[in-house]
Design an enzyme around this catalytic site. Structure first.
Site, mmCIF file in Angstrom:
data_model
loop_
_atom_site.group_PDB
_atom_site.id
_atom_site.type_symbol
_atom_site.label_atom_id
_atom_site.label_comp_id
_atom_site.label_asym_id
_atom_site.label_seq_id
_atom_site.Cartn_x
_atom_site.Cartn_y
_atom_site.Cartn_z
ATOM 1 N N ASP A 170 0.852 -1.187 0.000
ATOM 2 C CA ASP A 170 0.000 0.000 0.000
ATOM 3 C C ASP A 170 0.886 1.236 0.000
ATOM 4 O OD1 ASP A 170 -2.241 -1.492 -0.031
ATOM 5 O OD2 ASP A 170 -2.803 -1.160 2.059
ATOM 6 N N ASP A 198 -13.963 -5.766 -4.710
ATOM 7 C CA ASP A 198 -14.140 -5.966 -3.272
ATOM 8 C C ASP A 198 -15.583 -6.398 -3.064
ATOM 9 O OD1 ASP A 198 -11.575 -4.943 -2.929
ATOM 10 O OD2 ASP A 198 -12.284 -2.912 -2.503
#
Lengths: 251, 192
Positions: free
Chosen positions: A11, A130
């Site tokens: 990330d 997601d």
């Protein structure tokens, strides 16, 4: 034989890795390029960089990061986060990225998948999804899993494939962060429904979870972040264990 | 001088970076005169066959590349475009190799994405590369096994993952993304 892929995910915020990392012998754990090089040397098959920053500066810092990564490492990598146009992708690929991952922007404007696939080929278009299982149904969510949509995971994944996606990166919001294993039932159904590769994400805690997602979940690749960043699992050990269980890996 | 043919197809920067890691400054160009004078030529490619061929024809590279006498290395789509015809977009290629490029059956996962092995290795391009080494592939179309084959790979069937004819070499896999094995192959090409 084509091998199953192990994919560490980094990330990124403003050009730096955000999730805490626990690497000894690493001068600057916040530098994604240094981390990328270590993962590449330790046997990662691919890397994913997910830009979670939300500033106007993002585009420039991300392009700069992609260039620095591409100069240093000699394995493929995917870049995601805030990509919403052909020109965004053109800039990233020209800087050295191999693939891009799109998520919310594809849900908001599905034609983007067709446009990217026509311009650059299916092989560099990863559609990230997601989804959360609610009352037995897998519902696609946006904004890191916070906002539900009307879309069903399996329908949306099929549409993404038909529009020209080259891979599906499926993160189960039910499993993400739990370290209880991947959502193998849903993954296997995706894998059976589609002809493009499926990357499993969310839930990795043990080496057995990876073995399970390749066997039961029929995943083609498995993505994880914290188990690698915190050195709970070494990629070399993981691959040795997978090989022992008869799973094809690159060693 | 090493030249990478820049015809606007895909991610060629990573090929340039791969040579930089070997200490070689490769030049990206579509200039016919510069390509003619190069010691070695890389013909890369990621993307769609038809749009790539349109660009090659627009710049005259479709005539130039088959006429080159120095070592040429095609990569991925570059290899497929060096063949006679490809099932992708049903178009004719540069016809350096009299081969047909076919599409993987959808009973397999397509594209093939990831690390697979190369075997039955031949020629100096694959010198010091061990049999069954892993290299990185990303493709939906393939060249069936043939007499020009210098490496083969299994994906549902045995197919040709590298080919050679005279001064023309080509790999279906990406040496620039294939770790240390890929670096060895690029070094070998530089030494040809």
């Amino acid at each position: 034989m084509l091998t199953k892929r192990i994919v560490p995910c980094l990330d990124i915020k403003n050009g730096r890795t955000v999730k805490g990392v626990n690497f000894v012998n690493l001068r600057d754990a916040g530098d994604p390029v240094d981390l990328a090089e270590i993962y590449s040397k330790n046997g990662a098959d691919e890397l994913v960089f997910l830009d979670i920053s939300a500033t106007e500066e993002r585009r420039r810092t991300l392009v700069d990061l992609v260039k620095r990564v591409a100069q240093r490492i000699n394995i493929p990598f995917t870049v995601g986060g805030g990509i919403s146009s052909v020109s965004d992708v053109d800039r990233l690929l020209k800087s050295g990225a191999d693939k891009v991952s799109i998520n919310s922007s594809a849900v908001k404007r599905p034609e983007l998948i067709n446009e990217l696939s026509a311009a650059f080929g299916a092989q560099c278009v990863v559609v990230a999804i997601d989804a959360k299982q609610i009352d037995g149904e897998w519902i696609v969510h946006l904004v890191g899993g916070k906002v539900p949509t009307e879309l069903n995971l399996f329908d949306w994944a099929k549409e993404a494939q038909d529009r020209g996606a080259g891979e599906i990166l499926f993160t189960s919001m039910n499993n993400d962060g739990t370290k209880d294993g991947f959502a193998n039932e849903a993954l296997a159904r995706l894998s059976n429904n589609l002809h493009i590769p499926i990357i499993a994400s969310g839930g990795a805690g043990t080496m057995q979870h990876f073995a399970d997602t390749f066997i039961d979940g029929k995943a083609d690749a498995a993505l994880a972040a914290s188990v690698f960043h915190f050195k709970e699992i070494e990629i070399a050990d993981l691959k040795a264990e997978l090989k022992k269980q008869g799973i094809a890996v690159r060693i | 001088m090493i030249v990478i043919v820049d015809y606007g197809a895909g991610n060629i920067q990573s090929v340039k970076f791969a040579f930089e890691r070997l200490g070689v400054d490769a030049v990206l160009t579509s200039d016919v005169e510069v390509i003619k004078k190069a010691d070695k030529v890389i013909f890369p490619g990621v993307g769609r066959a038809e749009s790539a061929m349109v660009k090659l024809k627009a710049t005259g590279l479709d005539k130039l590349i088959p006429a080159l006498k120095q070592p040429v290395l095609g990569v991925c789509l570059g290899m497929q475009l060096m063949c006679k015809h490809t099932a992708e977009d049903n178009i004719n290629g540069l016809d350096i190799f009299p081969l047909e490029v076919k599409e993987f059956p959808k009973t397999l996962k397509v594209p093939q994405i990831g690390w697979n092995q190369i075997s039955e290795l031949k020629t100096d391009l694959l010198k010091d590369v061990k049999e069954d080494s892993f290299v990185y592939f990303v493709h939906s179309f393939y060249v069936p096994d043939n007499s020009f084959s210098i490496a083969s790979t299994n994906y549902g069937m045995k197919y040709s993952s590298a080919i050679k004819k005279d001064n023309f070499y080509a790999t279906q896999f990406h040496p620039e993304k294939s770790g240390s094995i890929g670096e060895q192959i690029l070094k070998n090409f530089l030494a040809i």
